[in-house]
Design an enzyme around this catalytic site. Sequence first.
Site, PDB file in Angstrom:
ATOM      1  CB  CYS B 156      22.483   9.858 -40.079  1.00  0.00           C
ATOM      2  SG  CYS B 156      22.245   8.508 -41.255  1.00  0.00           S
ATOM      3  CG  ASP B 313      25.106   3.067 -36.190  1.00  0.00           C
ATOM      4  OD1 ASP B 313      24.159   2.546 -36.800  1.00  0.00           O
ATOM      5  OD2 ASP B 313      25.377   4.279 -36.251  1.00  0.00           O
ATOM      6  CG  HIS B 342      21.950   5.193 -36.861  1.00  0.00           C
ATOM      7  ND1 HIS B 342      23.172   5.439 -37.426  1.00  0.00           N
ATOM      8  CD2 HIS B 342      21.072   6.020 -37.499  1.00  0.00           C
ATOM      9  CE1 HIS B 342      23.047   6.360 -38.372  1.00  0.00           C
ATOM     10  NE2 HIS B 342      21.779   6.732 -38.430  1.00  0.00           N
TER      11      HIS B 342
END
Lengths: 115, 368
Positions: B156, B313, B342
Amino acid sequence: MTKTNGDFNPFDPTGMFKGMRDANMDAWSKMMIDLVNTDAYAEATGAALNAWLTTSGPFRKVLEDSMAKTLEQLNLPSRDDVTRLAERLTNIEMRLDDLDAKLDESLRPSHSGEN
Amino acid sequence: MSNAAPTPDTSPQIPTFLELCAGWHKAAENIEKFNRLLTTDAKIAQTPKELIWTLNKAKLYRYAPVVPKEEQKRTPLLMVFAIMNRPHVLDLRPGHSYAEYMLRHGYDLYLLDWGAPGPEDKNITFDDYTLEYLPRVIRKLKSVSGSDEFSMLGWCLGALISTMYSALRPDDGLKNLILLTAPLDFADKTAGGFTRWSSNPAFNPDTIAEKLGNIPPEMIDNGAKMLKPIENYFGSYTMLWDNIDNPGTVEAWHAMNTWVRDIIPMAGATYKQLINDLYKENRLMEGTMKLRGELVDLKRLKANVLNVIAEADHITPPCQSERVMDLIGSQDKEVFRVRGGHIGIMAGRGAEKNTWPHIESWLAARSD
């Protein structure tokens, strides 16, 4: 938890609720995802956030100022004092880390070999 | 006499008094268990590790190896998680931990925990994370491991920082870069809720950061949850209730919920930079992103790259991770698409059979 045989059973209220929930969950989910992905939602959220920040700002400032004065009267450090101190500590930590790096470099086998 | 088979009785069965009592007793027990799971913490991040470096709130850990030294991979691996959550999801629970898995495969494994910024950290930016903290972490990693080369796994916003670092310091010994759900390209202003919300003129990150200092964790948490409100505020709990008699599911849920509940703020200046420079102006992809005056030129990134994209995601839609592959200078690069969300691609039930083995085999071929 609950038997789900697909038949309506008036003596099993949790089963009724679960059946209703399972039947509608996907539709609710899709509807809400579509809703939060609209420009109208984005605009409403932004406006609400701005309104909250604008209206709460003066109150927060009064509270912070009065708290700072009170702490000063009591000879106690304010949030700003602690913040400044923490920033200085971080700078000292960085200096120490620089020294640690130099120490590591001088102790590296290749470096020692050259000496 | 008829030979027809007897018709099954499908009429509702009226429970006996004893059955009703047993049912209510069981329901009361389950409510108590449900409440306990919601309000207590599971033991997560249990894999033994040693703290080897700290700076401000950031900490670098080295995991205790579990294979003999001669079986260990030569290239150490640094895991860099996002700045708005704890990194424990990489070591969720014994028996289902990515850290544990990589240790079993002989990696010299390091974890960077950025920590929770305090009021004194409100001016920290990506410039600081990328060019002040990360180089120091890597220097320490090299010193402790004795290796001049290393691999890095960024997840991320950790992947964003890792990418910028790799492009700015291509000769710092980075051999392999693994990007997990990397938010890098914000050209499509309709892709995902975050992009849509932050693109709206009514949304002003400067005002938010100025008034609040750091961004409160509840604001970040609720923002992420509102991307899929029914699943996050309702579905997760009904799933637990439905499976409350299944110990495996309950244990997994409890561990994940413990991680989800442990929320931290984001430094205000980082937040402003994220929204203004990246979400709004897409500077990294446009080639105009500067950190401490240095231009982040993705063509200079030359490490081997594995880009892991989660197909479902909702936080980092796949389109935000794809185009970087055309811009980086790496010769050895691969995109790996995984079905999942995610977090699910690395912490979900299928991770150990799908995502982890692929990352491990890709890395193993490039770690000696």
